[in-house]
Design an enzyme around this catalytic site. Structure first.
Site, mmCIF file in Angstrom:
data_model
loop_
_atom_site.group_PDB
_atom_site.id
_atom_site.type_symbol
_atom_site.label_atom_id
_atom_site.label_comp_id
_atom_site.label_asym_id
_atom_site.label_seq_id
_atom_site.Cartn_x
_atom_site.Cartn_y
_atom_site.Cartn_z
ATOM 1 C CG LEU A 64 -1.898 -1.213 1.210
ATOM 2 C CD1 LEU A 64 -2.357 -1.581 2.607
ATOM 3 C CD2 LEU A 64 -3.091 -0.897 0.314
ATOM 4 N N PRO A 65 0.272 2.412 -0.357
ATOM 5 C CG PRO A 65 -1.053 3.921 -1.563
ATOM 6 C CD PRO A 65 -1.108 2.624 -0.809
ATOM 7 C CB THR A 95 8.340 1.991 1.700
ATOM 8 O OG1 THR A 95 8.869 1.078 0.747
ATOM 9 C CG2 THR A 95 9.488 2.674 2.434
ATOM 10 C CE LYS A 170 12.267 0.888 0.219
ATOM 11 N NZ LYS A 170 12.590 0.542 -1.137
ATOM 12 C CE LYS A 245 5.984 5.832 1.416
ATOM 13 N NZ LYS A 245 5.458 4.601 0.852
#
Ligand code: NAD
Length: 296
Positions: A64-65, A95, A170, A245
């Site tokens: 998902l975003p 992420t 990450k 982001k």
């Protein structure tokens, strides 16, 4: 094994396709009709909401975003944790910040459901080819099961530590990547301005101590790295807005533990400026444009 896949966008759609190709039964849900249509065409079983997709599932994968969507899908009105059976496994590959998945994992554990994080690198090309790297945060016993689920979608499945550790890996990797790309752009632009042939400069960097992924595989100067976005107008790469982001997530996490991220803050501003100039969808190596402005 019944799998529910929630979030069938640019990444999730391709990942779910690889599960289907491996012969698995995949139930899915997405808010986008286009995403659903592609999933159905590939053989996926579509449902009206996350709960309906998860009701029969042994494993839920989410892609998902951002954190608010992940919270909604796990804990919201139609959240999957409310319907999953005891012993089920949830893998979030979005992420997001490390704390959100830890919080969701606590709720899952209260119901006997294992929740872990497995963010990815490799982009849409890796998602399509089934060659993603998964950075997994979970206990060692659960990791074996996670590995077997992720195998059709990934080449490297790395155990990073307990829940949240995958997200930490990450965001730290992408913090370094964002900084190193800006550094290579700055060095390449300066060299060109001073009069060296960019090919010659890149040749030296890539056999010297300045060498890194950004200089070698994805050099921001057009025509240096084969197949790099720079050679195709910075299209079809890792979008600058996604880099922005990820830098935001790293800086937010750093703030929580009062750790300085000086260079991260600086390049965040550079990528922000690039986005504001209408380049949010271009590959983040287009950061070099900040150094190549035409003189008046
Ligand atoms: P995307 O926007 O293409 O896909 C996200 C999908 O989630 C969309 O189809 C959207 O409709 C769906 N969605 C949103 N809210 C939902 C909800 N409540 N229920 C069900 N579906 C919902 O994004 P993407 O490029 O696939 O990226 C997904 C995640 O992977 C992000 O967290 C991103 O940072 C990460 N990521 C992306 C890339 C990349 O190259 N695109 C690389 C690495 C990691």
């Amino acid at each position: 094994m019944n799998i529910a896949f929630i979030g069938l966008g640019n990444m999730g759609g391709k990942m779910a396709h690889n599960l289907l190709k491996a012969g698995l039964k995949v139930h899915g849900f997405d808010l986008s009709e286009v995403a659903i249509a592609h999933f159905t065409e590939a053989g996926g079983i579509t449902h009206a909401n996350p709960q309906a997709a998860a009701e029969q599932a042994d494993v839920v994968i989410t892609m998902l975003p951002a954190a608010k969507h992940v919270k909604e899908v796990y804990l919201g009105e139609n959240g999957v944790l409310a319907v999953l059976k005891k012993g089920s496994l949830c893998i979030d590959s979005s992420t997001i910040d490390p704390q959100t998945i830890k919080d969701i994992a606590v709720v899952g554990a209260e119901q006997g459901i294992q929740v872990c994080d497995a963010p990815v690198s490799g982009g849409t090309i890796g998602a399509q080819a089934g060659t993603l790297t998964f950075m997994v945060g979970t206990d060692l016993n659960t990791f074996e099961q996670v590995q077997s689920v992720l195998k059709p979608m990934g080449k490297n499945i790395v155990h990073c530590g307990e829940v949240g550790a995958g997200q930490i890996a990450k965001i730290c990797n992408n913090l370094i990547l964002g900084i190193s790309m800006a550094a290579v752009a700055e060095g390449m632009a300066l060299g060109a301005k001073l009069g060296i042939d960019p090919q010659a400069l890149a040749g030296v960097i890539n056999s010297s101590s300045g060498r890194c992924w950004s200089s070698e595989v994805c050099n921001p100067w057009p025509g240096i790295s084969a197949n790099a976005p720079a050679g195709r107008g910075y299209s079809d790469g890792f979008a600058t807005q996604l880099m922005l982001k990820d830098l935001g997530l790293a800086i937010e996490a750093a703030g929580q533990v009062k750790q300085p991220v000086l260079l991260g803050g600086l390049v965040q501003q550079l990528y922000q400026q690039l986005c504001m100039q209408g380049n949010a969808q271009l590959d983040f190596s287009s950061i070099i444009q900040q150094y190549l402005a035409k003189e008046a």
